[in-house]
Design a protein around this motif. Structure first.
Motif, PDB file in Angstrom:
ATOM      1  N   TRP B 117       0.851  -1.193   0.000  1.00 30.04           N
ATOM      2  CA  TRP B 117       0.000   0.000   0.000  1.00 30.04           C
ATOM      3  C   TRP B 117       0.882   1.236   0.000  1.00 30.04           C
ATOM      4  O   TRP B 117       2.045   1.183   0.384  1.00 30.04           O
ATOM      5  N   PHE B 118       0.349   2.349  -0.439  1.00 26.47           N
ATOM      6  CA  PHE B 118       1.024   3.646  -0.273  1.00 26.47           C
ATOM      7  C   PHE B 118       0.029   4.788  -0.421  1.00 26.47           C
ATOM      8  O   PHE B 118      -1.073   4.597  -0.934  1.00 26.47           O
ATOM      9  N   PHE B 119       0.455   5.962   0.056  1.00 26.03           N
ATOM     10  CA  PHE B 119      -0.307   7.195  -0.157  1.00 26.03           C
ATOM     11  C   PHE B 119       0.366   7.990  -1.275  1.00 26.03           C
ATOM     12  O   PHE B 119       1.594   8.164  -1.271  1.00 26.03           O
ATOM     13  N   ILE B 120      -0.419   8.499  -2.185  1.00 27.93           N
ATOM     14  CA  ILE B 120       0.100   9.286  -3.308  1.00 27.93           C
ATOM     15  C   ILE B 120       0.799  10.550  -2.799  1.00 27.93           C
ATOM     16  O   ILE B 120       1.839  10.965  -3.314  1.00 27.93           O
ATOM     17  N   GLN B 121       0.254  11.148  -1.729  1.00 31.13           N
ATOM     18  CA  GLN B 121       0.862  12.363  -1.166  1.00 31.13           C
ATOM     19  C   GLN B 121       2.270  12.075  -0.652  1.00 31.13           C
ATOM     20  O   GLN B 121       3.183  12.884  -0.814  1.00 31.13           O
ATOM     21  N   ASP B 122       2.479  10.902  -0.045  1.00 24.27           N
ATOM     22  CA  ASP B 122       3.803  10.542   0.481  1.00 24.27           C
ATOM     23  C   ASP B 122       4.799  10.263  -0.643  1.00 24.27           C
ATOM     24  O   ASP B 122       5.977  10.579  -0.540  1.00 24.27           O
ATOM     25  N   LYS B 123       4.295   9.650  -1.730  1.00 30.36           N
ATOM     26  CA  LYS B 123       5.200   9.280  -2.826  1.00 30.36           C
ATOM     27  C   LYS B 123       5.633  10.488  -3.640  1.00 30.36           C
ATOM     28  O   LYS B 123       6.618  10.427  -4.375  1.00 30.36           O
ATOM     29  N   GLY B 124       4.835  11.569  -3.562  1.00 32.01           N
ATOM     30  CA  GLY B 124       5.220  12.769  -4.293  1.00 32.01           C
ATOM     31  C   GLY B 124       4.458  12.971  -5.589  1.00 32.01           C
ATOM     32  O   GLY B 124       4.973  13.564  -6.530  1.00 32.01           O
ATOM     33  N   GLY B 125       3.246  12.415  -5.670  1.00 33.55           N
ATOM     34  CA  GLY B 125       2.395  12.730  -6.828  1.00 33.55           C
ATOM     35  C   GLY B 125       2.231  11.586  -7.818  1.00 33.55           C
ATOM     36  O   GLY B 125       2.597  10.434  -7.545  1.00 33.55           O
TER      37      GLY B 125
END
Lengths: 108, 415
Positions: B117-125
């Protein structure tokens, strides 16, 4: 010959498999009783009365009640929105006989 | 692939079998999907891009559009993650929504499925998120190739059935053949789920007569009363101008034509959306919302939604019986589209999987047609793509709805 489908011998309607013209109709299905007669033109997919049905009498298809006659229906007649109604759906008597479009909603 | 599938045992006495996918949680699947799940509409594009750029037909997309975590939708997403046709899960969130991708990935991992899983905000877009998702997807697809294969038969199958776009042939042919197939499936130890209680108007006593026991009879009564109250409240029954024009005169007539797809076996219980059948046999799915002060959700807003509900109850394959024709597929369970209308089949043969209209033309008996359908089910279960799969259909539809987990007396009806 033009055909209609009967589901159960207990049914008082059959379903037209072709557009029926007045005249003899061959009955198909595992409960078919050979032959019937259309009194009027009946669109394909619509129902044909297999016997006289009195005003208020139940309409039977699949051995279950699918509605109630709102007038006397003669054998061979087209059975639809103009002579039967739902026992549940209050809008059932407010539908255009050909298109099924509701006539109880105001477009204003 | 063989063509030995039959409703009964094959002539040499074998029960038809094919190789399915063994899941660590003990279930058996007929597809080996990697499921990409987005947890809010804002994350959909990134998730969709990962699916598209993976280039793999095994990578499927589902997701929930809302930012608030509707309990019904969360249950449905989780049930699809646990689905036997799913082997791996990637959950993609934006970063500020209620539904938690981390918790979804944790559930998948607990089921023994590769998960990330990941958050798009954390990955940088967009760009780094799609890149990260694709990297993981490639690794997971390699892992999925190692999934152990296991023999499966009709006894292992769960099949869901609903109808949509009904015409006069639905109750004479399409649903009749589906019902006969369900009878034979259950005789072989399999499981069938049918839905659309709002299309059982007038059939309360008929349904109750098919209850396996008193508890089930009461469940059917509660569920029927709720559905009828829903229709009365909305002043709308599940029948439309097109149905009337096609010859159906009342909701009662359409109802019996719809319920006939359940066949004749005893009903073992009522399932709520996302609930698994406790044991094989025939089950009714209740997808009608329960009364609630926010009046969340409507019943059967689309065929896609209905197919998703059946899938979330564990259906490996879903039937869509349609007289007028449809083109939809399903992201998790292959969809087999059945029509009783030979004209529809001829007009949409690229999309319709099965023509049950042969029983109206008299060229096949109901039993023969159900046997033909069983062979098709066997083929699809053993890997042959259904028409919608081959065309690249991957529909899903998960909505806001309020539903209790248990079948309870209808509060609305008691007012």
């Amino acid at each position: 010959m033009q055909r209609a489908f009967v589901i159960s011998p207990k049914d008082n309607v059959a379903t037209a498999l072709d557009e029926l013209q007045p005249g003899s109709v061959r009955l198909l299905g595992e409960a078919a009783s050979l032959q019937s007669e259309a009194a009027v033109k009946i669109p394909r997919g619509h129902k044909l009365a297999l016997r006289d049905i009195a005003d208020g009498e139940k309409i039977i298809k699949y051995e279950v009640v699918i509605g109630q006659a709102t007038t006397d229906i003669r054998a061979g007649e087209w059975v639809h929105l103009h002579n039967i109604r739902s026992i549940y759906d209050e809008r059932s008597s407010h539908l255009d006989i050909h298109t099924g479009a509701p006539k109880d909603t105001k477009y204003e | 692939m063989n063509n030995q599938f039959n409703l009964s045992k094959t002539p040499d006495g074998r029960v038809p079998e094919w190789l399915g996918y063994a899941r660590a949680n003990g279930t058996k699947g007929i597809r080996n999907h990697l499921l990409v799940v987005y947890t809010v509409k804002c994350a959909e594009f990134v998730a969709r891009e990962i699916v598209r750029r993976s280039g793999s037909p095994d990578v499927e997309l589902i997701g929930f559009d809302g930012c608030t975590d509707n309990q019904y939708a969360v249950r449905q997403i989780i049930s699809l993650i646990r689905h036997p046709n799913v082997g791996a899960v990637l959950a993609v969130g934006l970063g500020c929504e209620y539904m938690q991708p981390e918790w979804l990935a944790k559930i998948a991992a607990e089921e023994g499925k590769p998960a990330e899983w990941f958050f798009i905000q954390d990955k940088g877009g967009t760009h780094p998120s799609v890149h990260c998702g694709l990297e993981w997807t490639r690794t997971a697809l390699d892992l999925l190739k190692e999934t152990p294969r296991v023999p499966m038969s009709f006894a292992d199958l769960v099949i869901g059935g609903e109808c949509g776009g009904s015409d006069y042939t639905s109750g004479l042919a399409g649903n009749v053949v589906a019902g006969r197939f369900f009878d034979r499936l259950i005789e072989q130890g399999g499981t069938a789920i049918f839905e659309e209680i709002v299309e059982a108007v007038g059939l309360d006593q008929y349904l109750e007569s098919r209850a396996a026991n008193e508890k089930v009879r009461q469940q059917l009564r509660y569920t029927y009363d709720k559905a009828l109250a829903y229709c009365q409240h909305a002043r709308q029954y599940s029948i439309s101008p097109g149905n009337f024009a096609g010859g159906l005169s009342t909701i009662e007539e359409k109802s019996m034509g719809a319920v006939i797809k359940s066949g004749t076996k005893p009903i073992q219980g009522v399932l709520k959306v996302s609930e698994r059948p406790a044991f094989p046999g025939l089950w009714l799915l209740d997808s009608t919302p329960d009364p609630y002060y926010m009046d969340f959700g409507i019943t059967n807003p689309s065929d896609n939604e209905g197919l998703m509900d059946l899938t979330s109850c564990g259906a490996h394959i879903v039937f869509l019986v349609t007289g007028r024709g449809n083109v939809v597929g399903n992201a998790v369970a292959p969809c087999i589209k059945i029509t009783g209308n030979a004209d529809t089949y001829a007009r949409m043969s690229g999309d319709m999987d099965f023509n049950a209209g042969t029983i109206l033309e008299g060229s096949r008996s109901i039993e023969e047609s159900a046997s033909d359908l069983a062979r098709l089910v066997g083929d699809v279960a053993s890997g042959t793509p259904s028409k919608s799969e081959a065309l690249g259909h991957h529909e899903f539809h998960i909505i806001y709805k309020y539903q209790e987990k248990e079948v309870l007396p209808c509060r609305e009806c008691e007012r």
